[in-house]
Design an enzyme around this catalytic site. Structure first.
Site, PDB file in Angstrom:
ATOM      1  N   ASP A 285      -7.141  -3.709   7.716  1.00  0.00           N
ATOM      2  CA  ASP A 285      -6.468  -4.743   6.917  1.00  0.00           C
ATOM      3  C   ASP A 285      -5.948  -5.903   7.759  1.00  0.00           C
ATOM      4  OD1 ASP A 285      -5.001  -2.407   4.524  1.00  0.00           O
ATOM      5  OD2 ASP A 285      -7.039  -3.173   4.812  1.00  0.00           O
TER       6      ASP A 285
ATOM      7  N   ARG B 284      -2.178 -11.112  -4.738  1.00  0.00           N
ATOM      8  CA  ARG B 284      -2.213  -9.656  -4.969  1.00  0.00           C
ATOM      9  C   ARG B 284      -1.394  -8.932  -3.917  1.00  0.00           C
ATOM     10  NH1 ARG B 284      -7.556  -7.124  -4.426  1.00  0.00           N
ATOM     11  NH2 ARG B 284      -6.151  -5.356  -4.605  1.00  0.00           N
TER      12      ARG B 284
ATOM     13  N   ASN C 265       0.808  -1.227   0.000  1.00  0.00           N
ATOM     14  CA  ASN C 265       0.000   0.000   0.000  1.00  0.00           C
ATOM     15  C   ASN C 265       0.835   1.269   0.000  1.00  0.00           C
ATOM     16  OD1 ASN C 265      -2.212  -1.562  -0.235  1.00  0.00           O
ATOM     17  ND2 ASN C 265      -2.853  -1.388   1.906  1.00  0.00           N
TER      18      ASN C 265
HETATM   19  C1  EPZ Z   1      -6.489   1.987   1.357  1.00  0.00           C
HETATM   20  O1  EPZ Z   1      -7.621   1.897   0.527  1.00  0.00           O
HETATM   21  C2  EPZ Z   1      -5.826   0.623   1.284  1.00  0.00           C
HETATM   22  N1  EPZ Z   1      -5.454   0.334  -0.100  1.00  0.00           N
HETATM   23  C3  EPZ Z   1      -6.777  -0.465   1.787  1.00  0.00           C
HETATM   24  O2  EPZ Z   1      -6.062  -1.698   1.794  1.00  0.00           O
HETATM   25  C4  EPZ Z   1      -7.177  -0.120   3.218  1.00  0.00           C
HETATM   26  O3  EPZ Z   1      -8.117  -1.074   3.677  1.00  0.00           O
HETATM   27  C5  EPZ Z   1      -7.800   1.278   3.255  1.00  0.00           C
HETATM   28  O4  EPZ Z   1      -6.870   2.239   2.714  1.00  0.00           O
HETATM   29  C6  EPZ Z   1      -8.148   1.713   4.672  1.00  0.00           C
HETATM   30  O5  EPZ Z   1      -6.985   1.702   5.467  1.00  0.00           O
HETATM   31  C7  EPZ Z   1      -4.379   0.978  -0.622  1.00  0.00           C
HETATM   32  O6  EPZ Z   1      -3.737   1.782   0.025  1.00  0.00           O
HETATM   33  C8  EPZ Z   1      -4.027   0.632  -2.039  1.00  0.00           C
HETATM   34  P1  EPZ Z   1      -9.759   4.844   2.046  1.00  0.00           P
HETATM   35  P2  EPZ Z   1      -8.424   3.257   0.140  1.00  0.00           P
HETATM   36  O7  EPZ Z   1      -9.941   5.807   0.927  1.00  0.00           O
HETATM   37  O8  EPZ Z   1      -7.480   4.396   0.044  1.00  0.00           O
HETATM   38  C9  EPZ Z   1     -14.340   5.806   2.715  1.00  0.00           C
HETATM   39  C10 EPZ Z   1      -5.700  -3.987   1.437  1.00  0.00           C
HETATM   40  O9  EPZ Z   1      -6.270  -4.986   1.893  1.00  0.00           O
HETATM   41  N2  EPZ Z   1     -14.118   6.780   1.628  1.00  0.00           N
HETATM   42  O10 EPZ Z   1      -8.815   5.179   3.135  1.00  0.00           O
HETATM   43  O11 EPZ Z   1      -9.290   2.945  -1.016  1.00  0.00           O
HETATM   44  C11 EPZ Z   1     -14.198   4.379   2.243  1.00  0.00           C
HETATM   45  O12 EPZ Z   1     -15.433   3.882   1.761  1.00  0.00           O
HETATM   46  C12 EPZ Z   1      -6.514  -2.787   0.979  1.00  0.00           C
HETATM   47  O13 EPZ Z   1      -4.457  -3.852   1.341  1.00  0.00           O
HETATM   48  C13 EPZ Z   1     -15.110   7.696   1.328  1.00  0.00           C
HETATM   49  O14 EPZ Z   1     -16.174   7.703   1.945  1.00  0.00           O
HETATM   50  O15 EPZ Z   1      -9.335   3.441   1.433  1.00  0.00           O
HETATM   51  C14 EPZ Z   1     -13.772   3.651   3.504  1.00  0.00           C
HETATM   52  O16 EPZ Z   1     -14.915   3.358   4.271  1.00  0.00           O
HETATM   53  C15 EPZ Z   1      -8.021  -3.026   1.058  1.00  0.00           C
HETATM   54  N3  EPZ Z   1     -14.895   8.594   0.315  1.00  0.00           N
HETATM   55  C16 EPZ Z   1     -12.925   4.677   4.234  1.00  0.00           C
HETATM   56  O17 EPZ Z   1     -13.316   5.960   3.691  1.00  0.00           O
HETATM   57  C17 EPZ Z   1     -13.713   8.623  -0.378  1.00  0.00           C
HETATM   58  O18 EPZ Z   1     -13.561   9.486  -1.277  1.00  0.00           O
HETATM   59  C18 EPZ Z   1     -11.427   4.502   4.049  1.00  0.00           C
HETATM   60  O19 EPZ Z   1     -11.186   4.496   2.656  1.00  0.00           O
HETATM   61  C19 EPZ Z   1     -12.716   7.680  -0.056  1.00  0.00           C
HETATM   62  C20 EPZ Z   1     -12.931   6.769   0.950  1.00  0.00           C
END
Ligand code: EPZ
Length: 424
Positions: free
Chosen positions: A309, A401, A23
């Site tokens: 995670d 992955r 990540n």
């Molecule tokens: C990152 O995803 C990680 N992936 C995820 O890891 C991880 O679970 C997640 O952060 C939370 O820590 C990478 O970094 C590539 P977020 P990301 O935007 O950035 C909501 C793994 O298993 N949200 O921090 O996509 C969203 O729905 C993966 O390695 C909004 O509402 O996550 C979630 O509930 C899975 N609006 C929360 O915020 C937005 O515009 C956190 O999402 C963006 C997100």
């Protein structure tokens, strides 16, 4: 598709090294598009997501090479502003292209990412951030279309109802580093992977203060240069190994497990009386030969809270605790695809809204199970190590992955594990 056949009951013994953080790599690969100079990345894990991100940046015009294990060289002399739909739709993290394309080309077209099994994956905060920087952002034909000709530094609050956004923070930082003026991001994601990306950007000449804290200040510069960056170790892989060693009653030294990045998880394991020892700031030793786990109650939160995670991995381990554990998922409330599969192995887990109620200690028995997503796959392996008999985990492309050679590393520790090619 490949499967993993795991014989339960084998003890894990020896040392394992944690690979570079997936990540961190994904936004870092995107960040190489911010300059026309060469970037050299080291300690990059061999993961399908990483190879995929390399394919995407190459498809956009960058020269990409992988001269040796863990080393990638990327030189984005000339790039397109359009992220190819046929590629982007396959991996959500490609949303990280939005920031660098906007910054470098002052325009971008990136396909809207789909959702996934762990929940809806909205990008409203990414769009809010770019608009706050003066960009025009429209959704057209399934693409996020950005016109950044009038972009300039500004103040933006990136908190949503689930806390901050990791890739959203990465995107806004990457847009702001080349935006004239100063940008202040409030409620930025504090994950170490974001801080690692900022460290690389600083090496390219970016001016960033407060990386890894809730308030990040960026002073835009006209151009960025190339750099050499070594990716930090993967705290989620490290936490996964602790859970695997505990489930298998093993004696394992986990090298690259940074105590400073695992605080909340180690606190939970301490409450569970999981027998781990901090050997050094970068290594953790688990001696679980006489393990007697206690149940815990915990809730996933943005960093530095308990990471979502590691939620599935803890859920699998807590099936072996004496008593009732309650895990509540505040980031992705539906992130429980592993539960029905564990119940097929004899676990006693009941879903209650965003919580899982885990009654241990369960005698798990090996069974054919199906991986549904990356961290659920790890949970199935943890359960298989604790189970009696053979477990066949199918669709382990999910596992590949995010974990570099986990079957080889498990076998080297003495686990009876076999990868079955094209099993289904
Ligand atoms: C990152 O995803 C990680 N992936 C995820 O890891 C991880 O679970 C997640 O952060 C939370 O820590 C990478 O970094 C590539 P977020 P990301 O935007 O950035 C909501 C793994 O298993 N949200 O921090 O996509 C969203 O729905 C993966 O390695 C909004 O509402 O996550 C979630 O509930 C899975 N609006 C929360 O915020 C937005 O515009 C956190 O999402 C963006 C997100």
């Amino acid at each position: 598709m490949d499967s993993l056949l795991i014989k339960g009951g084998s003890k894990l013994e020896g040392e394992v090294s944690v690979a570079g953080a997936k990540n961190a790599c994904l936004p870092i690969f995107a960040a190489t598009l911010l300059t026309d100079q060469k970037c050299v990345l080291k300690n990059v894990p061999d993961l399908s997501d990483v190879r995929f991100m390399a394919e995407i940046v190459a498809a956009m015009g960058a020269e990409v090479s992988n001269p040796s294990k863990g080393v990638w060289e990327i030189e984005a002399k000339k790039i397109s502003h359009i992220a190819p739909y046929e590629l982007v739709r396959k991996m959500r993290a490609s949303i990280c292209l939005l920031g660098p394309l906007t910054a470098r080309l002052r325009k971008a077209e990136v396909s809207l990412p789909g959702g996934c099994v762990i929940g809806a994956r909205p990008v409203d905060l990414h769009i809010k951030g770019l608009r706050a920087l003066g960009c025009k952002v429209e959704i057209e034909r399934g693409f996020i279309c950005v016109d950044a000709r009038k972009m300039r530094g500004s103040q933006v609050y990136l908190g949503g109802r689930f806390g901050s956004t990791v890739t959203g923070t990465a995107n806004i930082v990457m847009a702001a580093v080349l935006a004239p003026g100063t940008t202040v991001i409030e409620n930025a994601a504090c994950e170490p992977e974001v801080a690692d990306m900022c460290k690389m950007l600083s090496g390219m000449g970016a001016i960033i203060e407060g990386a890894g804290s809730p308030t990040v200040t960026i002073t835009g510069v006209p151009k960025l240069g190339g750099t050499e960056h070594t990716v930090l170790p993967d705290r989620i892989e490290a936490g996964t190994w602790i859970a695997m060693a505990a489930a298998a009653k093993g004696k394992v030294l986990i090298k690259g497990a940074l105590k400073k990045h695992l605080g909340s998880f180690l606190d939970i394991l301490e409450r569970a009386e999981c027998p781990f020892e901090i050997k050094s700031p970068t290594s953790i030793y688990v001696d679980a030969s006489n393990i007697k786990l206690k149940p815990v109650e915990c809730t996933t939160l943005p960093y530095p809270g308990f990471p979502t995670d590691l939620q599935a991995q803890l859920g699998a381990l807590m099936t072996q605790a004496d008593g009732i554990s309650v895990i509540t998922e505040r980031i992705y409330p539906e992130r429980y695809m592993y539960v029905p599969e564990l119940c097929r192995m004899g676990a006693n887990i009941v879903r209650e809204g965003p919580s899982a109620i885990i009654s241990g200690k369960s005698k798990l028995s090996g069974a054919p199970v199906m991986a549904s997503d990356l961290r659920a796959s790890a949970a199935l392996i943890i359960a298989a190590l604790a189970a009696k008999g053979d477990t066949l985990v199918s669709r382990i492309y999910h596992l590949d992955r995010g974990y570099d050679s986990i079957d080889k590393k498990l076998a080297a520790l003495g686990a009876k594990v076999e990868r079955i090619k094209n099993a289904d």
